[in-house]
Motif scaffolding. Structure first.
Motif, PDB file in Angstrom:
ATOM      1  N   CYS A 105       0.706  -1.306  -0.073  1.00 57.27           N
ATOM      2  CA  CYS A 105       0.192  -0.194   0.089  1.00 57.27           C
ATOM      3  C   CYS A 105       0.721   1.172   0.133  1.00 57.27           C
ATOM      4  O   CYS A 105       0.531   2.286  -0.767  1.00 57.27           O
ATOM      5  CB  CYS A 105      -0.865   0.079   1.275  1.00 57.27           C
ATOM      6  N   ARG A 147       1.118   3.977  -3.209  1.00 58.26           N
ATOM      7  CA  ARG A 147       0.716   5.232  -2.432  1.00 58.26           C
ATOM      8  C   ARG A 147       1.686   6.432  -3.110  1.00 58.26           C
ATOM      9  O   ARG A 147       1.315   7.450  -3.470  1.00 58.26           O
ATOM     10  CB  ARG A 147       0.515   5.658  -0.855  1.00 58.26           C
ATOM     11  N   PHE A 190      -6.631   5.872  -1.617  1.00 59.52           N
ATOM     12  CA  PHE A 190      -7.599   5.168  -1.966  1.00 59.52           C
ATOM     13  C   PHE A 190      -7.407   4.461  -3.097  1.00 59.52           C
ATOM     14  O   PHE A 190      -7.560   3.107  -3.172  1.00 59.52           O
ATOM     15  CB  PHE A 190      -8.945   6.275  -2.315  1.00 59.52           C
ATOM     16  N   ASP A 191      -6.748   4.899  -4.355  1.00 57.41           N
ATOM     17  CA  ASP A 191      -6.315   3.913  -5.375  1.00 57.41           C
ATOM     18  C   ASP A 191      -5.247   3.045  -4.946  1.00 57.41           C
ATOM     19  O   ASP A 191      -5.309   1.765  -5.476  1.00 57.41           O
ATOM     20  CB  ASP A 191      -5.965   4.878  -6.481  1.00 57.41           C
ATOM     21  N   ALA A 237      -4.990   1.491  -1.998  1.00 61.83           N
ATOM     22  CA  ALA A 237      -5.650   0.319  -1.462  1.00 61.83           C
ATOM     23  C   ALA A 237      -6.332  -0.473  -2.295  1.00 61.83           C
ATOM     24  O   ALA A 237      -6.361  -1.665  -2.119  1.00 61.83           O
ATOM     25  CB  ALA A 237      -6.525   0.870  -0.058  1.00 61.83           C
ATOM     26  N   ASP A 238      -7.069   0.028  -3.414  1.00 57.07           N
ATOM     27  CA  ASP A 238      -7.809  -0.616  -4.258  1.00 57.07           C
ATOM     28  C   ASP A 238      -6.777  -1.465  -5.201  1.00 57.07           C
ATOM     29  O   ASP A 238      -6.976  -2.691  -5.279  1.00 57.07           O
ATOM     30  CB  ASP A 238      -8.401   0.184  -5.467  1.00 57.07           C
ATOM     31  N   ILE A 239      -5.695  -1.070  -5.488  1.00 60.17           N
ATOM     32  CA  ILE A 239      -4.724  -1.599  -6.358  1.00 60.17           C
ATOM     33  C   ILE A 239      -4.206  -2.864  -5.788  1.00 60.17           C
ATOM     34  O   ILE A 239      -3.678  -3.857  -6.089  1.00 60.17           O
ATOM     35  CB  ILE A 239      -3.923  -0.700  -6.885  1.00 60.17           C
ATOM     36  N   GLN A 291      -5.227  -4.543  -2.911  1.00 60.48           N
ATOM     37  CA  GLN A 291      -6.346  -5.444  -2.763  1.00 60.48           C
ATOM     38  C   GLN A 291      -6.274  -6.065  -4.250  1.00 60.48           C
ATOM     39  O   GLN A 291      -6.434  -7.417  -4.094  1.00 60.48           O
ATOM     40  CB  GLN A 291      -7.647  -4.956  -2.577  1.00 60.48           C
ATOM     41  N   ASP A 292      -6.411  -5.642  -5.299  1.00 65.64           N
ATOM     42  CA  ASP A 292      -6.571  -6.422  -6.554  1.00 65.64           C
ATOM     43  C   ASP A 292      -5.164  -7.051  -6.885  1.00 65.64           C
ATOM     44  O   ASP A 292      -5.292  -8.397  -7.349  1.00 65.64           O
ATOM     45  CB  ASP A 292      -6.777  -5.578  -7.814  1.00 65.64           C
ATOM     46  N   HIS A 332      -4.465   0.741 -14.695  1.00 64.89           N
ATOM     47  CA  HIS A 332      -5.184   1.790 -14.025  1.00 64.89           C
ATOM     48  C   HIS A 332      -4.987   3.056 -14.805  1.00 64.89           C
ATOM     49  O   HIS A 332      -5.932   3.975 -15.064  1.00 64.89           O
ATOM     50  CB  HIS A 332      -4.511   2.064 -12.512  1.00 64.89           C
TER      51      HIS A 332
END
Length: 175
Positions: A24, A28, A35-36, A38-40, A42-43, A78
């Motif tokens: 993360c 970052r 936010f992005d 954390a999403d990436i 997780q992906d 992304h």
């Protein structure tokens, strides 16, 4: 549960708990927002998990290097999605107000463009380029062949590959 599943679950849990925070943070710094990132992140772990389920991931001697490689691919996706979205929004701004699609229509079109981008991303670069030149720009096969320095027959094969990818998407959505 199968005999190997608890071991896989432990390995995945350990991988996640040992490296999630680091990943993360790494994301970052590249994205500029949490936010992005954390999403990436997780992906990234979802891709790893899917790979484990398919028994496609070897023993990870360098887990951060592996996670970085997976995350970089997702970052590229992304950025491509953002580029598509910017181009789409710019084209909307050029339309007369009477022709501007509704917010719902915009969302549907943008989602479709992103799905198409993901679908075509699976194609080799020349195949993708030929397909887009033909379908979006209306370039004739002979002109595509000249630009890509391949034969017209090769362009025809490329187009067949592109249409096959599109059919796969349509069949997947119908299922």
């Amino acid at each position: 549960m199968a005999g190997g599943e608890p071991t896989l679950q432990r390995e995945i849990h350990t991988l996640y708990s040992d490296h999630h925070g680091w990943l993360c943070s790494w994301l970052r710094t590249r994205l500029g927002n949490s936010f992005d990132a954390a999403d990436i992140a997780q992906d990234t772990f979802m891709r790893v998990l899917i790979g484990y389920r398919a028994d496609a991931i070897p023993v990870l001697c360098e887990p951060r290097a592996y996670l970085t490689t997976v995350a970089k691919r997702l970052l590229i996706n992304h950025y491509e999605r953002q580029s598509i979205e910017r181009a789409y929004l710019a084209s909307l701004m050029a339309l007369p107000e009477a022709l501007t699609p509704s917010v719902e229509e915009r969302a549907i079109l943008l989602e479709t463009l992103q799905e198409l981008d993901t679908l075509l991303d699976a194609l080799p670069a020349k195949v993708r380029t030929a397909f887009l030149m033909s379908q979006l720009e209306g370039v004739a096969y002979a002109d595509i062949a000249a630009r890509l320095q391949v034969s017209v027959r090769t362009v025809t094969r490329y187009m067949a590959q592109g249409f096959t990818q599109c059919l796969k998407l349509m069949l997947a959505q119908a299922a």
